[in-house]
Motif scaffolding. Structure first.
Motif, PDB file in Angstrom:
ATOM      1  N   ALA A  30     -63.435 -53.150   8.785  1.00  0.00           N
ATOM      2  CA  ALA A  30     -62.773 -52.310   7.913  1.00  0.00           C
ATOM      3  C   ALA A  30     -63.783 -51.251   7.265  1.00  0.00           C
ATOM      4  O   ALA A  30     -63.397 -50.138   6.866  1.00  0.00           O
ATOM      5  CB  ALA A  30     -62.212 -53.101   6.811  1.00  0.00           C
ATOM      6  N   PHE A  31     -64.951 -51.677   7.125  1.00  0.00           N
ATOM      7  CA  PHE A  31     -65.801 -50.943   6.101  1.00  0.00           C
ATOM      8  C   PHE A  31     -67.060 -50.397   7.003  1.00  0.00           C
ATOM      9  O   PHE A  31     -67.811 -49.655   6.277  1.00  0.00           O
ATOM     10  CB  PHE A  31     -66.297 -51.739   5.044  1.00  0.00           C
ATOM     11  N   CYS A  43     -59.432 -41.905  14.262  1.00  0.00           N
ATOM     12  CA  CYS A  43     -58.541 -42.604  14.920  1.00  0.00           C
ATOM     13  C   CYS A  43     -58.663 -44.198  14.832  1.00  0.00           C
ATOM     14  O   CYS A  43     -58.210 -45.002  15.365  1.00  0.00           O
ATOM     15  CB  CYS A  43     -58.996 -42.346  16.386  1.00  0.00           C
ATOM     16  N   THR A  44     -59.953 -44.588  13.662  1.00  0.00           N
ATOM     17  CA  THR A  44     -60.262 -46.021  13.471  1.00  0.00           C
ATOM     18  C   THR A  44     -59.285 -46.344  12.335  1.00  0.00           C
ATOM     19  O   THR A  44     -59.386 -47.591  11.897  1.00  0.00           O
ATOM     20  CB  THR A  44     -61.648 -46.189  13.229  1.00  0.00           C
ATOM     21  N   ARG A  45     -58.424 -45.476  11.812  1.00  0.00           N
ATOM     22  CA  ARG A  45     -57.951 -45.878  10.327  1.00  0.00           C
ATOM     23  C   ARG A  45     -56.865 -47.155  10.486  1.00  0.00           C
ATOM     24  O   ARG A  45     -57.017 -47.830   9.504  1.00  0.00           O
ATOM     25  CB  ARG A  45     -57.094 -44.588   9.841  1.00  0.00           C
ATOM     26  N   ALA A  46     -55.985 -47.030  11.489  1.00  0.00           N
ATOM     27  CA  ALA A  46     -55.047 -48.141  11.500  1.00  0.00           C
ATOM     28  C   ALA A  46     -55.929 -49.443  11.702  1.00  0.00           C
ATOM     29  O   ALA A  46     -55.250 -50.242  11.122  1.00  0.00           O
ATOM     30  CB  ALA A  46     -54.154 -47.909  12.684  1.00  0.00           C
ATOM     31  N   ALA A  47     -56.953 -49.413  12.577  1.00  0.00           N
ATOM     32  CA  ALA A  47     -57.581 -50.636  12.704  1.00  0.00           C
ATOM     33  C   ALA A  47     -58.304 -51.012  11.440  1.00  0.00           C
ATOM     34  O   ALA A  47     -58.449 -52.276  11.188  1.00  0.00           O
ATOM     35  CB  ALA A  47     -58.794 -50.550  13.809  1.00  0.00           C
ATOM     36  N   GLU A  72     -57.424 -50.503   8.240  1.00  0.00           N
ATOM     37  CA  GLU A  72     -56.532 -50.928   7.377  1.00  0.00           C
ATOM     38  C   GLU A  72     -56.010 -52.307   7.481  1.00  0.00           C
ATOM     39  O   GLU A  72     -55.620 -53.339   6.864  1.00  0.00           O
ATOM     40  CB  GLU A  72     -55.315 -49.985   6.964  1.00  0.00           C
ATOM     41  N   ASP A  73     -55.700 -52.736   8.925  1.00  0.00           N
ATOM     42  CA  ASP A  73     -55.140 -53.928   9.535  1.00  0.00           C
ATOM     43  C   ASP A  73     -56.471 -54.845   9.287  1.00  0.00           C
ATOM     44  O   ASP A  73     -56.116 -56.152   8.744  1.00  0.00           O
ATOM     45  CB  ASP A  73     -55.006 -53.959  11.031  1.00  0.00           C
ATOM     46  N   SER A  90     -59.772 -58.427  16.430  1.00  0.00           N
ATOM     47  CA  SER A  90     -58.553 -58.954  16.054  1.00  0.00           C
ATOM     48  C   SER A  90     -58.250 -60.174  16.844  1.00  0.00           C
ATOM     49  O   SER A  90     -57.888 -61.117  16.378  1.00  0.00           O
ATOM     50  CB  SER A  90     -57.612 -58.081  15.894  1.00  0.00           C
ATOM     51  N   ARG A  91     -58.516 -60.034  18.199  1.00  0.00           N
ATOM     52  CA  ARG A  91     -57.988 -61.003  19.187  1.00  0.00           C
ATOM     53  C   ARG A  91     -58.729 -62.241  18.782  1.00  0.00           C
ATOM     54  O   ARG A  91     -58.416 -63.499  18.803  1.00  0.00           O
ATOM     55  CB  ARG A  91     -58.258 -60.593  20.734  1.00  0.00           C
TER      56      ARG A  91
END
Length: 427
Positions: A147-148, A26-30, A32-33, A131-132
């Motif tokens: 990301a990592f 569930c962290t993939r989208a965050a 990649e962004d 991100s904010r």
């Protein structure tokens, strides 16, 4: 806009040295962004406005600089307290050294475990506050972490746990390069104390995202230090709801380079945010506190209290900003940064800022730098106090305003004791 070649090369070299977890769930989208944002922003350089006082070279290099493991022969500062201990060794969770992760009023999951799931409460929070926090000031090392980072904890507070949660970081390898990402959600009317202690690794990059709902409370106290050669880059992103409270204090001693960033958003009316720090540095020591607090609601209070004691050529940096958005009336914003220079070789660099778009506010900032008060020193010496003891007493008195931001008296006492030990060893 294309990145300058120097920044592009440094960024790509660092990214080539890293790999995302094989399972991101569930962290993939965050993730990649975040990776896309790192490539767009590039890693920091000295020409970046908020890095002009601190060299980021060793924080962005593909290989972490070596740092000797330092054993002072003393326990970590909160080790003997009654708390739930979660231990990481060089950035990897150690179940053998940690307590059972069961505590009333809270649930705790490892980020590594969350990465194996498609559904989890932390999905909406992981990477969201980071991100904010990229606007209006880019923070690429925080995005790199999102990301990592392969480990960390997700703490969901639904009640009032009977004891603090203590994140303990142990440094075991001279070449360790650790990233940890923590996510904390405090539900309405819940309250928790989170402690952090230890050097973590030769190079440490940490992100903590904190979402405090209406009437929620989070107390945070950390002690950074022990290892002389370590380098650390930490980020804390906090979002506060209506009538919520966030109080954070950091003690830093030792280390070649430490940069602590705090990004706080007061989004609900009557919220309170206090961010404080006490720093003691000696010799080849560079310490940077960078704070950005945004008032975006009515009748909110914020305090920034930072004190640094520097000697033998040590350098201290403070960059603090209060942004009051339009409509954030009755804002009470206070900021003070001060340094005590114990010789002529040390330096303190400060950049306090206010940006206000509301007319019914009480905001102030101040920054001073100076030596020991000779009148006070003479007074103590005239009453038989040796000069070294008198200097230490005045130093502790100077740091007191920051330490007073800690509400737990037991924790505050341990912080003072550690400061006394540091001063005694260097007298």
């Amino acid at each position: 806009m294309a990145l300058p070649q120097e920044k592009l090369t440094a960024t790509e070299e660092r990214l080539a040295s890293l790999a995302m977890p094989e399972m991101c769930g569930c962290t993939r989208a965050a993730r990649e962004d975040a990776l896309a944002r790192v490539r767009e922003m590039g890693l920091p350089g000295r020409r970046d406005e908020y890095w002009k006082y601190t060299r980021p070279d060793t924080l962005i290099s593909a290989q972490a600089p070596r740092a000797e493991v330092f054993d002072a022969g003393e326990p970590m500062i909160f080790e003997d307290m009654d708390n739930l201990k979660i231990v990481f060794v060089d950035g990897v969770f150690s179940p053998e050294e940690s307590d059972d992760l069961t505590l009333e009023g809270v649930t705790i999951d490892r980020i590594e475990d969350i990465c194996g799931k498609d559904i989890h409460w932390a999905k909406e929070l992981y990477g969201a506050l980071e991100s904010r926090g990229q606007t209006p000031v880019p923070r690429p090392l925080a995005a790199l972490n999102t990301a990592f980072a392969k480990d960390g904890v997700a703490i969901h507070v639904t009640g009032k746990p009977s004891k603090p949660i203590c994140l303990m970081y142990r440094h075991a390898s001279e070449t360790s390069d650790a990233m940890l990402h923590h996510v904390i959600r405090v539900e309405p009317d819940a309250e928790v104390t989170v402690l952090e202690v230890g050097p973590a690794a030769s190079r440490f990059n940490k992100v903590m995202e904190i979402d405090i709902a209406d009437n929620g409370t989070l107390h945070h106290v950390r002690a950074q230090g022990r290892d002389h050669e370590r380098r650390a880059m930490t980020h804390m992103f906090a979002r506060l709801g209506t009538e919520s409270t966030y109080k954070s204090f950091t003690l830093t001693a030792n280390g070649v380079l430490t940069r602590n960033e705090q990004v706080v958003e007061l989004t609900g009316d009557d919220a309170v945010a206090h961010v404080a720090g006490a720093c003691v540095g000696d010799g080849d020591f560079h310490h940077d506190d960078t704070v950005f607090i945004t008032h975006d609601a009515v009748n909110c209070e914020s305090r920034q209290v930072f004190k640094k004691v520097l000697r033998n050529g040590a350098t201290g940096v403070f960059q603090g900003k209060i942004l009051v958005k339009e409509g954030a009336q009755k804002t009470d914003g206070y900021q003070i940064s001060q340094s005590l220079l114990l010789d002529d070789d040390s330096q303190f660099l400060a950049k306090p800022e206010l940006e206000i778009y509301a007319d019914d506010v009480a905001c102030s900032h101040g920054s001073t730098s100076g030596a020991i008060d000779e009148t006070a020193l003479f007074y103590l010496r005239s009453r038989g106090v040796p000069v070294k003891d008198a200097t230490n007493m005045l130093t502790l008195a100077f740091l007191a305003e920051a330490v007073d931001e800690i509400e737990d008296s037991e924790v505050a006492e341990k912080i003072v004791n550690r400061l006394e030990d540091w001063l005694a060893r260097r007298s």
